[in-house]
Structure formats: C-alpha cells, structure tokens
Design an enzyme around this catalytic site. Sequence first.
Site, PDB file in Angstrom:
ATOM      1  N   GLU A   1      11.904  -4.163  -8.158  1.00  0.00           N
ATOM      2  CA  GLU A   1      12.336  -3.374  -6.972  1.00  0.00           C
ATOM      3  C   GLU A   1      11.542  -3.227  -5.962  1.00  0.00           C
ATOM      4  O   GLU A   1      11.787  -3.283  -4.847  1.00  0.00           O
ATOM      5  CB  GLU A   1      13.182  -1.817  -7.584  1.00  0.00           C
ATOM      6  CG  GLU A   1      14.259  -2.054  -8.320  1.00  0.00           C
ATOM      7  CD  GLU A   1      14.812  -0.726  -8.738  1.00  0.00           C
ATOM      8  OE1 GLU A   1      16.083  -0.572  -8.459  1.00  0.00           O
ATOM      9  OE2 GLU A   1      14.123   0.142  -9.142  1.00  0.00           O
TER      10      GLU A   1
ATOM     11  N   GLU B   1      21.385  -1.061 -13.551  1.00  0.00           N
ATOM     12  CA  GLU B   1      21.760  -1.701 -14.934  1.00  0.00           C
ATOM     13  C   GLU B   1      23.118  -1.885 -15.170  1.00  0.00           C
ATOM     14  O   GLU B   1      23.894  -1.004 -14.825  1.00  0.00           O
ATOM     15  CB  GLU B   1      21.048  -0.980 -15.937  1.00  0.00           C
ATOM     16  CG  GLU B   1      19.540  -0.921 -15.703  1.00  0.00           C
ATOM     17  CD  GLU B   1      18.906  -0.100 -16.856  1.00  0.00           C
ATOM     18  OE1 GLU B   1      18.933  -0.609 -18.046  1.00  0.00           O
ATOM     19  OE2 GLU B   1      17.991   0.585 -16.726  1.00  0.00           O
TER      20      GLU B   1
ATOM     21  N   ASP C   1      36.787 -12.113 -17.551  1.00  0.00           N
ATOM     22  CA  ASP C   1      38.373 -11.729 -17.340  1.00  0.00           C
ATOM     23  C   ASP C   1      38.701 -10.874 -18.652  1.00  0.00           C
ATOM     24  O   ASP C   1      37.955 -10.731 -19.622  1.00  0.00           O
ATOM     25  CB  ASP C   1      38.914 -12.982 -17.215  1.00  0.00           C
ATOM     26  CG  ASP C   1      38.943 -14.127 -18.338  1.00  0.00           C
ATOM     27  OD1 ASP C   1      38.968 -13.525 -19.512  1.00  0.00           O
ATOM     28  OD2 ASP C   1      38.541 -15.094 -17.918  1.00  0.00           O
TER      29      ASP C   1
ATOM     30  N   GLU D   1      17.903 -11.713 -13.500  1.00  0.00           N
ATOM     31  CA  GLU D   1      17.521 -12.140 -14.897  1.00  0.00           C
ATOM     32  C   GLU D   1      15.802 -11.795 -14.910  1.00  0.00           C
ATOM     33  O   GLU D   1      15.270 -12.134 -14.365  1.00  0.00           O
ATOM     34  CB  GLU D   1      17.828 -13.472 -15.177  1.00  0.00           C
ATOM     35  CG  GLU D   1      17.432 -13.825 -16.678  1.00  0.00           C
ATOM     36  CD  GLU D   1      18.136 -13.079 -17.720  1.00  0.00           C
ATOM     37  OE1 GLU D   1      17.372 -12.572 -18.743  1.00  0.00           O
ATOM     38  OE2 GLU D   1      19.328 -12.297 -17.526  1.00  0.00           O
ATOM     39  N   LEU D   2      15.426 -11.093 -16.089  1.00  0.00           N
ATOM     40  CA  LEU D   2      13.990 -10.580 -16.230  1.00  0.00           C
ATOM     41  C   LEU D   2      13.607 -11.372 -17.380  1.00  0.00           C
ATOM     42  O   LEU D   2      14.177 -11.014 -18.470  1.00  0.00           O
ATOM     43  CB  LEU D   2      13.834  -9.215 -16.124  1.00  0.00           C
ATOM     44  CG  LEU D   2      13.945  -8.310 -14.801  1.00  0.00           C
ATOM     45  CD1 LEU D   2      14.072  -6.957 -15.133  1.00  0.00           C
ATOM     46  CD2 LEU D   2      12.620  -8.784 -14.081  1.00  0.00           C
ATOM     47  N   LYS D   3      12.511 -11.954 -17.475  1.00  0.00           N
ATOM     48  CA  LYS D   3      11.736 -12.672 -18.520  1.00  0.00           C
ATOM     49  C   LYS D   3      10.420 -11.869 -18.760  1.00  0.00           C
ATOM     50  O   LYS D   3       9.688 -11.922 -17.490  1.00  0.00           O
ATOM     51  CB  LYS D   3      11.721 -13.748 -18.629  1.00  0.00           C
ATOM     52  CG  LYS D   3      13.180 -14.505 -18.534  1.00  0.00           C
ATOM     53  CD  LYS D   3      13.942 -14.590 -19.833  1.00  0.00           C
ATOM     54  CE  LYS D   3      15.298 -15.464 -19.773  1.00  0.00           C
ATOM     55  NZ  LYS D   3      16.323 -14.884 -20.544  1.00  0.00           N
TER      56      LYS D   3
END
Length: 226
Positions: free
Chosen positions: A93, A102, A109, A129-131
């Site tokens: 951020e 989050e 659907d 997407e965080l790794k």
Amino acid sequence: MTPDIILQRTGIDVRAVEQGDDAWHKLRLGVITASEVHNVIAKPRSGKKWPDMKMSYFHTLLAEVCTGVAPEVNAKALAWGKQYENDARTLFEFTSGVNVTESPIIYRDESMRTACSPDGLCSDGNGLELKCPFTSRDFMKFRLGGFEAIKSAYMAQVQYSMWVTRKNAWYFANYDPRMKREGLHYVVIERDEKYMASFDEIVPEFIEKMDEALAEIGFVFGEQWR
C-alpha cells in the site's frame, strides 16, 4: 453474489470470515479455486486422457463434496507466507499508493462452483496477489526475472482471479522480509483473453464431469455445506 445467499447456502456469514480460518476452508469445499486451477487446465501430453494432476484434483474435490472435510495442509512455506502477509500488504500500500481491502473469498456466480481468494482488492480497481517466498532465491528470481519468472501455476491463479471477478488487471507482488532493503517487488498482470477462453471452455467441462461422478455415487454438489 451476496453474503446473504452464501449464508443461506452454507450457514456461514462470509463477512465474519478470515482467509485461512476454518470457515474459509469450508467455503472452498468442492469449489474450483484460483490456487488450484492450473490442475484443471493441465493438458495431456497426447490423446485425451486427463493428466495425473488434473485427475488428482478432480478426486480431491469430489471427496470434499462427499465428506465435507478438506485435506490438511500444514506446509512450512504456507505458515511462513501467512506470518508475513500483513506486513507485505502494508508495504505494498505504501509503495504503490493504493488502498487495499481484504476479501476472504469471491464466487464467480450463484452456482458457487468457481471462486478466488484475493490477497486484496485495490482502490484503483485491480486485484492483488501477494507471495512471501519461503526462500530468498525465489524472491531474487522474480526480482530479476519479472514476468518471465512467474510460475505457470501463479499466472493461471491470477488470470483465473480476473475471470472470476471480471477485473482487467491484477498486481502480483513478492515480499521478502530478509532483504536488507528493496524487499518488495511487484508487476501488473493484464487480463489475457487466451486464458479467459480456456477457462470458458475447460471449467464447465470439468464441472459437468464432477456432477456425473457425484451422481454415480449418489451425491450432489452442495451437500458439503449441509
């Protein structure tokens, strides 16, 4: 797909769920998720026979529907990632200038057959997407290699997340707390229509085969939540 529908179908209030808790695991039972979709789109080396990894995932999902129980995963790498995920999100951020919300799970659907669990939804409209790689070697590989260094399973995960959410771009970030500086690196992955076409074709086929197999043994999708 509203929280009320999810509550009605599963008995779980998604607004009170956190990624990784018991309720979150329950919401994923029998559902084709982003982290596992690479198994679904795996292609046979020859002929039409499904590859082992696809067949294995197929049986795993069937078992989840029939038992209401998820296989246990207690990997050190997962624990490591969980430990540093909040730090990674905060640093992302600060570095990117976007605010991250989050979101524990998003279904494509009301069928609830397909879902993703983003590490965040960003204020600029992208997903995240965080790794947190278990080894600094893997971080270095991504830091220097960029797009080319992203594992095919991770690329499928991000593209599927865009398919589920109908978003056009996704941040893919790696964080390594062991780095003395420059411990966060990210790229923006654009929606790839080739992946979208692949999901449009292969995912419904996979679901159809699941339903046929469930019917054969006297079950229907949804029983995992009853």
